[in-house]
Scaffold this motif. Structure first.
Motif, PDB file in Angstrom:
ATOM      1  N   GLN A  64       0.977  -1.152  -0.187  1.00  0.00           N
ATOM      2  CA  GLN A  64      -0.158   0.130  -0.022  1.00  0.00           C
ATOM      3  C   GLN A  64       0.983   1.223   0.146  1.00  0.00           C
ATOM      4  OE1 GLN A  64      -3.538  -0.070   0.190  1.00  0.00           O
ATOM      5  NE2 GLN A  64      -3.306  -2.211  -0.017  1.00  0.00           N
ATOM      6  N   GLN A  65       0.426   2.292  -0.649  1.00  0.00           N
ATOM      7  CA  GLN A  65       1.191   3.492  -0.939  1.00  0.00           C
ATOM      8  C   GLN A  65       0.326   4.709  -0.434  1.00  0.00           C
ATOM      9  OE1 GLN A  65       4.706   4.519  -3.557  1.00  0.00           O
ATOM     10  NE2 GLN A  65       3.176   5.660  -4.435  1.00  0.00           N
ATOM     11  N   VAL A  66       0.849   5.646   0.314  1.00  0.00           N
ATOM     12  CA  VAL A  66       0.140   6.862   0.485  1.00  0.00           C
ATOM     13  C   VAL A  66       0.995   8.096   0.061  1.00  0.00           C
ATOM     14  CG1 VAL A  66      -0.824   8.216   2.380  1.00  0.00           C
ATOM     15  CG2 VAL A  66      -1.204   6.056   2.711  1.00  0.00           C
ATOM     16  N   GLN A  67       0.442   8.793  -0.649  1.00  0.00           N
ATOM     17  CA  GLN A  67       1.050  10.067  -0.961  1.00  0.00           C
ATOM     18  C   GLN A  67       0.544  11.365  -0.197  1.00  0.00           C
ATOM     19  OE1 GLN A  67       0.841  11.200  -5.106  1.00  0.00           O
ATOM     20  NE2 GLN A  67       1.840  13.156  -5.063  1.00  0.00           N
ATOM     21  N   ILE A  68       1.683  12.086   0.445  1.00  0.00           N
ATOM     22  CA  ILE A  68       1.024  13.332   1.149  1.00  0.00           C
ATOM     23  C   ILE A  68       1.661  14.381   0.355  1.00  0.00           C
ATOM     24  CG2 ILE A  68       1.144  14.330   3.417  1.00  0.00           C
ATOM     25  CD1 ILE A  68       1.503  11.469   4.506  1.00  0.00           C
ATOM     26  N   ARG A  69       0.843  15.541   0.281  1.00  0.00           N
ATOM     27  CA  ARG A  69       1.609  16.863  -0.379  1.00  0.00           C
ATOM     28  C   ARG A  69       0.956  17.872   0.829  1.00  0.00           C
ATOM     29  NH1 ARG A  69       0.033  19.267  -4.759  1.00  0.00           N
ATOM     30  NH2 ARG A  69       1.694  20.532  -4.751  1.00  0.00           N
ATOM     31  N   LEU A  70      -0.012  17.610   1.348  1.00  0.00           N
ATOM     32  CA  LEU A  70      -0.476  18.596   2.408  1.00  0.00           C
ATOM     33  C   LEU A  70      -0.481  18.101   3.794  1.00  0.00           C
ATOM     34  CD1 LEU A  70      -1.416  21.554   2.559  1.00  0.00           C
ATOM     35  CD2 LEU A  70      -3.850  20.626   2.133  1.00  0.00           C
ATOM     36  N   TRP A  71       0.106  18.582   4.593  1.00  0.00           N
ATOM     37  CA  TRP A  71      -0.148  17.771   6.014  1.00  0.00           C
ATOM     38  C   TRP A  71      -1.325  18.098   6.942  1.00  0.00           C
ATOM     39  CZ3 TRP A  71       3.059  13.803   7.290  1.00  0.00           C
ATOM     40  CH2 TRP A  71       4.109  13.509   6.320  1.00  0.00           C
ATOM     41  N   LYS A  72      -2.172  18.641   6.252  1.00  0.00           N
ATOM     42  CA  LYS A  72      -3.668  19.008   7.228  1.00  0.00           C
ATOM     43  C   LYS A  72      -4.369  17.731   6.754  1.00  0.00           C
ATOM     44  CE  LYS A  72      -6.941  22.478   7.547  1.00  0.00           C
ATOM     45  NZ  LYS A  72      -7.774  23.884   6.804  1.00  0.00           N
TER      46      LYS A  72
END
Length: 155
Positions: free
Chosen positions: A123-131
């Protein structure tokens, strides 16, 4: 039919140290490497000087770090997590079901954000915004990143 042409030209141009044409041996090596990864994360570029690097950790706690840009240590480095560090990482990961997370946390209206990719158990999660990020996911990211900061790979 263009493989020999591109292999020769890319090799001559010094754009790549080596050029390995697609074949069964190359594919098997890539699959084996991918299957040996226990946990991985990577950071991408922003418009400024955001650290860019890749990290993989295998099932024995062996870490491969590759610093690409805006890091204090460039290139590939390998080290092994202590038993305590690896145990804590496994505990943090065990408390998470990655399939329940969104695949992407983002605000497309904000253009200058690096991406953080976190991968575990296919599984992969992409985070660009930490809110609005689940606290457990933030905790895993901070723990893994702190290990690298302690190694002084980046600031």
């Amino acid at each position: 039919d263009k493989v020999p042409f591109w292999t020769e030209n890319l090799t001559k141009s010094n754009e790549f140290k080596t050029v390995t044409p697609y074949n069964k041996v190359t594919l098997d090596a890539l699959v084996k490497k991918a299957k040996s990864v226990f946990f991985a994360f990577r950071k991408t570029e922003c418009f400024g000087d955001c650290p860019v690097y890749n990290v993989t950790i295998d099932a024995l706690g062996n870490v491969t770090y590759n610093g690409l840009k805006y890091v204090t240590v460039s290139g590939e480095r390998k080290f092994t997590l202590t038993d305590k560090q690896f145990q804590l990482l496994k505990e943090k990961l065990a408390n998470n079901n990655f399939s329940e997370y969104k695949k992407l946390y983002d605000n497309p209206n904000i253009k200058d954000l690096p991406s953080t990719f976190i991968a575990y158990k296919d599984q992969q999660v992409q985070i660009r915004l930490w809110k609005g990020i689940p606290k457990n996911l933030v905790d895993i990211h901070e723990y893994a990143q702190d290990i690298l900061i302690d190694k002084k790979f980046f600031q």
